[in-house]
Design an enzyme around this catalytic site. Structure first.
Site, PDB file in Angstrom:
ATOM      1  N   SER A 106       0.831  -1.201   0.000  1.00 31.38           N
ATOM      2  CA  SER A 106       0.000   0.000   0.000  1.00 31.38           C
ATOM      3  C   SER A 106       0.855   1.237   0.000  1.00 31.38           C
ATOM      4  O   SER A 106       0.360   2.324  -0.250  1.00 31.38           O
ATOM      5  CB  SER A 106      -0.832   0.067   1.280  1.00 31.38           C
ATOM      6  OG  SER A 106      -1.375  -1.146   1.609  1.00 31.38           O
ATOM      7  N   HIS A 127      -2.363  -3.015  -6.411  1.00 29.13           N
ATOM      8  CA  HIS A 127      -2.854  -2.682  -5.078  1.00 29.13           C
ATOM      9  C   HIS A 127      -4.354  -2.938  -4.988  1.00 29.13           C
ATOM     10  O   HIS A 127      -5.146  -2.234  -5.603  1.00 29.13           O
ATOM     11  CB  HIS A 127      -2.519  -1.216  -4.745  1.00 29.13           C
ATOM     12  CG  HIS A 127      -2.889  -0.845  -3.362  1.00 29.13           C
ATOM     13  ND1 HIS A 127      -3.371   0.383  -3.005  1.00 29.13           N
ATOM     14  CD2 HIS A 127      -2.861  -1.581  -2.208  1.00 29.13           C
ATOM     15  CE1 HIS A 127      -3.633   0.396  -1.709  1.00 29.13           C
ATOM     16  NE2 HIS A 127      -3.324  -0.779  -1.206  1.00 29.13           N
ATOM     17  N   GLU A 139      -5.395  -0.598  -8.094  1.00 30.07           N
ATOM     18  CA  GLU A 139      -4.463   0.422  -8.583  1.00 30.07           C
ATOM     19  C   GLU A 139      -3.291  -0.336  -9.210  1.00 30.07           C
ATOM     20  O   GLU A 139      -2.628  -1.133  -8.533  1.00 30.07           O
ATOM     21  CB  GLU A 139      -3.954   1.287  -7.427  1.00 30.07           C
ATOM     22  CG  GLU A 139      -5.000   2.232  -6.865  1.00 30.07           C
ATOM     23  CD  GLU A 139      -4.466   3.078  -5.720  1.00 30.07           C
ATOM     24  OE1 GLU A 139      -4.612   4.300  -5.757  1.00 30.07           O
ATOM     25  OE2 GLU A 139      -3.883   2.517  -4.759  1.00 30.07           O
TER      26      GLU A 139
HETATM   27  N1  CAA Z   1     -20.049 -13.950  -1.669  1.00 25.00           N
HETATM   28  C1  CAA Z   1     -20.507 -13.234  -2.708  1.00 25.00           C
HETATM   29  N2  CAA Z   1     -21.024 -12.004  -2.597  1.00 25.00           N
HETATM   30  C2  CAA Z   1     -21.082 -11.493  -1.361  1.00 25.00           C
HETATM   31  C3  CAA Z   1     -20.617 -12.181  -0.223  1.00 25.00           C
HETATM   32  C4  CAA Z   1     -20.099 -13.463  -0.409  1.00 25.00           C
HETATM   33  N3  CAA Z   1     -19.652 -14.187   0.607  1.00 25.00           N
HETATM   34  N4  CAA Z   1     -20.776 -11.387   0.865  1.00 25.00           N
HETATM   35  C5  CAA Z   1     -21.336 -10.259   0.414  1.00 25.00           C
HETATM   36  N5  CAA Z   1     -21.524 -10.325  -0.921  1.00 25.00           N
HETATM   37  C6  CAA Z   1     -22.123  -9.302  -1.780  1.00 25.00           C
HETATM   38  C7  CAA Z   1     -23.471  -8.913  -1.201  1.00 25.00           C
HETATM   39  O1  CAA Z   1     -24.474  -9.837  -1.597  1.00 25.00           O
HETATM   40  C8  CAA Z   1     -23.687  -7.559  -1.788  1.00 25.00           C
HETATM   41  O2  CAA Z   1     -24.040  -7.681  -3.152  1.00 25.00           O
HETATM   42  P1  CAA Z   1     -25.166  -6.735  -3.801  1.00 25.00           P
HETATM   43  O3  CAA Z   1     -24.613  -5.348  -3.714  1.00 25.00           O
HETATM   44  O4  CAA Z   1     -25.286  -7.242  -5.193  1.00 25.00           O
HETATM   45  O5  CAA Z   1     -26.379  -6.962  -2.966  1.00 25.00           O
HETATM   46  C9  CAA Z   1     -22.291  -6.974  -1.710  1.00 25.00           C
HETATM   47  O6  CAA Z   1     -21.395  -8.116  -1.759  1.00 25.00           O
HETATM   48  C10 CAA Z   1     -22.072  -6.185  -0.449  1.00 25.00           C
HETATM   49  O7  CAA Z   1     -22.197  -7.079   0.653  1.00 25.00           O
HETATM   50  P2  CAA Z   1     -23.059  -6.781   1.970  1.00 25.00           P
HETATM   51  O8  CAA Z   1     -24.377  -6.180   1.611  1.00 25.00           O
HETATM   52  O9  CAA Z   1     -23.068  -7.991   2.831  1.00 25.00           O
HETATM   53  O10 CAA Z   1     -22.172  -5.811   2.707  1.00 25.00           O
HETATM   54  P3  CAA Z   1     -22.281  -4.234   2.822  1.00 25.00           P
HETATM   55  O11 CAA Z   1     -23.270  -3.622   1.946  1.00 25.00           O
HETATM   56  O12 CAA Z   1     -22.367  -4.035   4.282  1.00 25.00           O
HETATM   57  O13 CAA Z   1     -20.837  -3.797   2.272  1.00 25.00           O
HETATM   58  C11 CAA Z   1     -18.514  -3.561   2.202  1.00 25.00           C
HETATM   59  C12 CAA Z   1     -19.669  -4.358   2.762  1.00 25.00           C
HETATM   60  C13 CAA Z   1     -18.419  -3.771   0.711  1.00 25.00           C
HETATM   61  C14 CAA Z   1     -17.258  -4.092   2.882  1.00 25.00           C
HETATM   62  C15 CAA Z   1     -18.767  -2.050   2.513  1.00 25.00           C
HETATM   63  O14 CAA Z   1     -18.999  -1.882   3.882  1.00 25.00           O
HETATM   64  C16 CAA Z   1     -17.625  -1.183   2.096  1.00 25.00           C
HETATM   65  O15 CAA Z   1     -17.471  -0.856   0.935  1.00 25.00           O
HETATM   66  N6  CAA Z   1     -16.796  -0.736   3.096  1.00 25.00           N
HETATM   67  C17 CAA Z   1     -15.664   0.115   2.851  1.00 25.00           C
HETATM   68  C18 CAA Z   1     -14.472  -0.743   2.566  1.00 25.00           C
HETATM   69  C19 CAA Z   1     -13.286   0.092   2.218  1.00 25.00           C
HETATM   70  O16 CAA Z   1     -13.246   1.299   2.299  1.00 25.00           O
HETATM   71  N7  CAA Z   1     -12.230  -0.618   1.816  1.00 25.00           N
HETATM   72  C20 CAA Z   1     -10.973  -0.033   1.482  1.00 25.00           C
HETATM   73  C21 CAA Z   1     -10.082  -0.151   2.663  1.00 25.00           C
HETATM   74  S1  CAA Z   1      -8.529   0.575   2.354  1.00 25.00           S
HETATM   75  C22 CAA Z   1      -7.651  -0.670   1.711  1.00 25.00           C
HETATM   76  O17 CAA Z   1      -8.016  -1.781   1.653  1.00 25.00           O
HETATM   77  C23 CAA Z   1      -6.341  -0.313   1.144  1.00 25.00           C
HETATM   78  C24 CAA Z   1      -5.206  -0.186   2.032  1.00 25.00           C
HETATM   79  O18 CAA Z   1      -4.112  -0.127   1.514  1.00 25.00           O
HETATM   80  C25 CAA Z   1      -5.320  -0.044   3.472  1.00 25.00           C
END
Ligand code: CAA
Length: 275
Positions: A106, A127, A139
């Protein structure tokens, strides 16, 4: 993040070798993949056949030499330069010369990581974001040495696994963390200064800005140790106070409060949902 990357690769039909440091770590990672796939089947998001096919495309190992035939190797170990130097140098020796190498770092310099190999023209950053299975972005980080052919092959591979690519230059934190990390650190500072409670800070950003998670919850989710390590590296690079890890974050990391992975951070992760 390694298990998520392995899963999306296998799910897209690529024969995927996952190398872990120990049998325990391997079992844990493959177990997380199995759990995610089972949840996907239960939610009706994927079929049982697709889940079985994904598992069938995965081969687990603790031996680096099992990576010898791979066309693309993605390193996803901790944000520790010495660790990455040893690992990448060793992989460079065992893998076929034409293989493409990528790091999921990252914050460390892709250009510097490429110097640990004899293939800087075939080295780039890929990334991914947490949770890899659901976040649509990668990325793709190009250094001055990365060839156009390597960039195209890596971009094509990311698209083959269903991700959207943004291409960025090799600058610490790339685009997402350059913007995201100061925001997360500011949230810790707001909490540290007693301006608002944990829940009010997280609700403010969720309900005021439509973010899916509040910043303190996201820190726990990503790992406060990871967030701290990224911030430290960005601060060393840019020498700007906005990247400096706040004292509270440092103390939480020292106290083992790393968030989801250790069961405790800003939230208690032993309950479902975290409280
Ligand atoms: N298999 C298949 N699909 C699944 C699943 C599984 N096991 N679990 C969930 N899904 C699907 C859901 O069915 C849903 O699909 P639809 O939109 O088609 O309905 C979708 O995935 C979202 O799942 P949920 O509804 O269960 O979850 P949510 O709406 O609460 O979202 C999340 C969860 C996507 C994690 C959301 O909370 C989010 O985007 N959070 C922010 C995450 C973020 O900012 N990440 C970046 C972090 S920084 C980083 O990683 C980089 C670094 O270098 C630090």
């Amino acid at each position: 993040m390694g298990h998520g990357i392995a899963q999306v690769s296998a799910q897209a039909g690529h024969a995927t070798v996952v190398r872990e440091v120990s049998a325990d770590a391997l079992a844990k990672g493959l177990g997380m993949i199995r759990k995610f796939l089972e949840a996907g089947v239960a939610k009706g998001k994927i079929t049982q056949e697709a889940a079985d096919r994904t598992l069938g495309n995965l081969e687990g190992t603790t031996e680096l030499r099992d990576l010898a035939e791979c066309d693309l190797v993605i390193e996803a170990v901790s944000e520790n330069l010495a660790l990455k130097r040893d690992l990448i140098g060793n992989i460079d020796r065992v893998c076929q010369p034409e293989a493409l190498f990528a790091s999921n770092t990252s914050s460390l310099s892709i250009t510097e990581l490429a110097t640990f190999t004899k293939r800087p023209d075939r080295f780039l950053g890929l990334h991914f974001f947490n949770p890899v299975q659901l976040m649509k972005l990668v990325e793709v980080v190009k250094t001055l040495a990365t060839s156009d052919a390597a960039l195209k092959a890596a971009t094509d591979w990311c698209r083959s696994i269903g991700k959207t690519v943004v291409t960025v230059g090799d600058s610490t934190g790339f685009v997402v963390n350059r913007l995201l990390v100061p925001y997360m650190l500011d949230a810790v500072r707001v909490f540290e200064q007693g301006l608002a409670s944990r829940d009010d800070i997280d609700n403010a950003m969720k309900l005021g800005c439509g973010y899916p998670m509040g910043p303190l919850f996201l820190g726990d989710y990503v790992g406060l140790d990871t967030t701290h390590a990224i911030a430290q590296i960005m601060f060393e690079e840019f020498k700007e106070p906005r990247f400096a890890p706040p004292p509270l974050l440092r103390r939480m990391v020292l106290a083992g409060r790393h968030g989801r992975k250790t069961g405790r951070g800003f939230y208690d992760w032993s309950t479902n949902p975290p409280s």
